[in-house]
Write an enzyme that holds these catalytic residues in place. Structure first.
Site, PDB file in Angstrom:
ATOM      1  N   LYS A   1       0.751  -1.162   0.019  1.00  0.00           N
ATOM      2  CA  LYS A   1       0.117  -0.070   0.004  1.00  0.00           C
ATOM      3  C   LYS A   1       0.835   1.343   0.162  1.00  0.00           C
ATOM      4  CE  LYS A   1      -1.571  -1.682   3.726  1.00  0.00           C
ATOM      5  NZ  LYS A   1      -2.373  -1.902   4.973  1.00  0.00           N
TER       6      LYS A   1
ATOM      7  N   THR B   1      -8.317   9.111   8.830  1.00  0.00           N
ATOM      8  CA  THR B   1      -7.896   7.967   8.004  1.00  0.00           C
ATOM      9  C   THR B   1      -7.446   6.584   9.368  1.00  0.00           C
ATOM     10  OG1 THR B   1      -5.595   8.954   8.591  1.00  0.00           O
ATOM     11  CG2 THR B   1      -6.844   9.348   6.602  1.00  0.00           C
TER      12      THR B   1
ATOM     13  N   GLY C   1      -7.465   3.527  10.986  1.00  0.00           N
ATOM     14  CA  GLY C   1      -8.155   2.296  10.541  1.00  0.00           C
ATOM     15  C   GLY C   1      -8.257   1.766   9.302  1.00  0.00           C
ATOM     16  N   THR C   2      -7.654   2.699   8.236  1.00  0.00           N
ATOM     17  CA  THR C   2      -7.679   2.198   7.071  1.00  0.00           C
ATOM     18  C   THR C   2      -7.030   0.889   6.568  1.00  0.00           C
ATOM     19  OG1 THR C   2      -5.811   3.756   6.551  1.00  0.00           O
ATOM     20  CG2 THR C   2      -8.173   4.625   5.693  1.00  0.00           C
ATOM     21  N   GLY C   3      -5.950   0.596   7.143  1.00  0.00           N
ATOM     22  CA  GLY C   3      -5.262  -0.765   6.776  1.00  0.00           C
ATOM     23  C   GLY C   3      -6.064  -1.801   7.269  1.00  0.00           C
ATOM     24  N   CYS C   4      -6.525  -1.538   8.554  1.00  0.00           N
ATOM     25  CA  CYS C   4      -7.623  -2.739   9.116  1.00  0.00           C
ATOM     26  C   CYS C   4      -8.614  -3.191   8.139  1.00  0.00           C
ATOM     27  CB  CYS C   4      -8.068  -2.615  10.250  1.00  0.00           C
ATOM     28  SG  CYS C   4      -6.575  -1.998  11.675  1.00  0.00           S
TER      29      CYS C   4
END
Ligand SMILES: Cc1ncc(COP(=O)(O)OP(=O)(O)O)c(N)n1
Ligand SMILES: Cc1ncsc1CCOP(=O)(O)O
Ligand SMILES: [Mg+2]
Length: 524
Positions: free
Chosen positions: A206, A239, A241-244
């Protein structure tokens, strides 16, 4: 570890379920539910971790069980404290869920100690699942270390080799690779390749944290081909928590039966839409607020109708009823294969189909395209587009005028128009079209009496308009590169009919064409 398509086979009744449905009914009236298990840390602020994972799965129509590895005290300002759960207790939770539920996909987030990874691996070997999604969480968005360097070795040698997909950001990818520099898309590609050599079937690096990029680029690698997934950067503090969210959404889509690339594309679009929807909300007083995973409940339209991007025109597949009949294929099968091979947008151009039959097939194609995150347009037939709620239409100079189509379809639908001349290209912009289809670039047997405009004509149309352009007519693997080589910045891709659909295997032709377009994009 078994992987997608691995040891546990689908119940026969489930295999017939469309990807967009979460459940189906067996003959005994038992409803089977797509299930994810998240193995992650709790976030007291509920923007990330277990809480985000459960919300995403719920928003995507998938059941989510949770095994907690650590409890964090955190909010929009950062992580104040972390409490690790004993590995034995993590193991007990894993056994409770895996021995009882039919979990399809396990997704991992914060795995804070090698002992916890060890118990996870043990349980997975005892209770196999269809896919393992590993989000190698190491540092929180606020900079707090959630899994230190002691974890790297077990990640590299034990966890990654059994993962179906890993989703590191550039910092995590760099840590996993011993600190290599990753500051450009080219370095992301090379990192994805090196990570793939560690064993996961797919890698998604990412690029949200990449310096100096106006859009957010993620690099997807399947061991053979790269895909760059672009989306505009959304200016928001929310932003956290975007990865989870991305990894859980991938897990949810896989649990519903999507192929990996489709799952990744849908997940990226889901995150973009959620960020965009929540960009103005204020929760907490810190630098990184949570966003709203349930936007669909509040405003279904904003979730359903994601924005059209010029890059969606990259590999534009246009169906043809005569070719489908010749090769004894349904439209639905043709569309599925094209998407699986990498088509980025679909147009149903079924000149000879009966209205009733066309409508039913168009509805099925809308479902398939939507669950794969690919837009579906209808050629000529505004009535069919309205009735099946397609994403838009493509019209020519002798079809309904674009301004009238716009007034019938409204502001959100995608409208493409065919242009051979500069005047037509100017008009397309004024009338509110979203893109131009320009051709026939080369002679073609697919459309009778169609004037060929050549590469010079294509160049003129591109220069005359600000709209993105897709080239059409006589294009295939042998000449797609020469078309893209004209180098006009708004020429975004090629539209093809016979190169995909007048072929024995749509899937392999789509893959080959996608590969050749990707290579020519990289070179120019
Ligand atoms: C992407 C794209 N570009 C051009 C066309 C041609 O549309 P039109 O001129 O209306 O001709 P028909 O397809 O209706 O024969 C297209 N379909 N798609
Ligand atoms: C619909 C259309 N419009 C201009 S050329 C064309 C046909 C393209 O078909 P093919 O890709 O088989 O040449
Ligand atoms: Mg037409």
């Amino acid at each position: 570890m078994q992987s997608l398509g691995g040891i546990r086979s689908w119940p026969a009744t489930w295999r017939t379920t469309t990807a967009s449905m979460m459940t189906t009914t067996t003959t005994e009236s038992v409803r089977k539910v797509a299930q994810v298990l998240t193995v992650a840390g709790s976030d007291s602020g509920a923007g990330a971790g277990i809480q985000a994972d459960i919300k995403v799965c719920a928003a995507r129509g998938v059941y989510c069980a949770s095994v907690i590895t650590a409890v964090t005290a955190q909010n929009s300002r950062g992580v104040q404290s972390v409490h690790l759960l004993p590995p034995d207790f993590v193991s007990e939770q894993l056994k409770s869920v895996l021995s009882d539920f039919e979990v399809d996909v396990v997704k991992t987030g914060m795995l804070p100690s090698p002992e916890i990874v060890e118990v996870l691996l043990q349980n997975l070997s005892e209770y196999p699942v269809r896919a393992l999604v590993v989000d190698p969480v190491m540092v929180s968005t606020s900079g707090h270390v959630l899994a230190g360097s002691s974890i790297l070795s077990i990640f590299r040698y034990r966890l990654l080799p059994v993962a179906d997909i890993i989703t590191p950001n550039v910092k995590e990818a760099s840590a996993l690779l011993g600190g290599v520099r990753i500051q450009t898309v080219a370095e992301m590609r090379s990192a994805a390749k090196s990570l793939h050599q560690m064993g996961p079937r797919f890698v998604l690096v990412k690029g949200g944290d990449l310096p100096d990029s106006s859009d957010s680029v993620d690099v997807y690698f399947d061991g053979n081909e790269f895909h760059e997934l672009h989306s505009p950067r959304i200016a928001t503090r929310n932003t956290h928590g975007t990865g989870c969210t991305l990894a859980s959404c991938i897990a949810a889509e896989l649990a519903k039966g999507s192929p990996m690339l489709s799952a990744v594309k849908v997940a990226k679009r889901f995150v973009d839409t959620a960020l965009n929807y929540s960009k103005d909300i204020v929760i907490g007083s810190g630098m990184q607020g949570p966003f709203d995973h349930f936007l669909s409940l509040k405003d279904p339209q904003s979730y359903r109708q994601s924005t059209f991007k010029p890059d969606d025109l990259f590999l534009y597949a246009v169906t043809d009823s005569r070719m489908n009949r010749k090769w004894n294929r349904s439209i639905v099968d043709a569309v599925k294969a094209a998407i699986e091979g990498g088509a980025t947008i679909i147009q149903l151009r079924e000149k000879e189909a009966e209205t009733r039959e066309f409508l039913e097939e168009a509805k099925s194609c809308v479902d398939i395209c939507r669950s794969n995150g690919v837009f579906l347009l209808i050629n000529d037939r505004i009535d069919i587009a309205l009735a099946c709620d397609a994403d838009g239409v493509h019209v020519g100079q002798s079809d309904m005028p674009v301004d009238l189509v716009r007034s019938l379809l409204g502001p959100d639908k995608i409208i493409g128009v065919s242009c051979k001349t500069q005047e037509q290209a100017h008009q397309a912009w004024k009338d509110g079209a979203d893109y131009i289809g320009s051709g026939g670039v080369f002679p073609t047997n697919t459309k009778a009496n169609n004037r060929t405009i050549g590469l010079d004509g294509l160049r003129e149309v591109c220069k005359a308009s600000k709209l993105p352009v897709v080239a059409i007519g006589g294009i295939g693997i042998s000449n797609a590169e020469s078309v893209m080589r004209i180098g006009e910045p708004n020429l975004k891709g090629v539209a093809v009919v016979s190169a995909l659909f007048d072929q024995e295997c749509v899937l392999s032709e789509a893959k080959k064409l996608h590969k050749s377009l990707t290579e020519s994009k990289r070179e120019h």
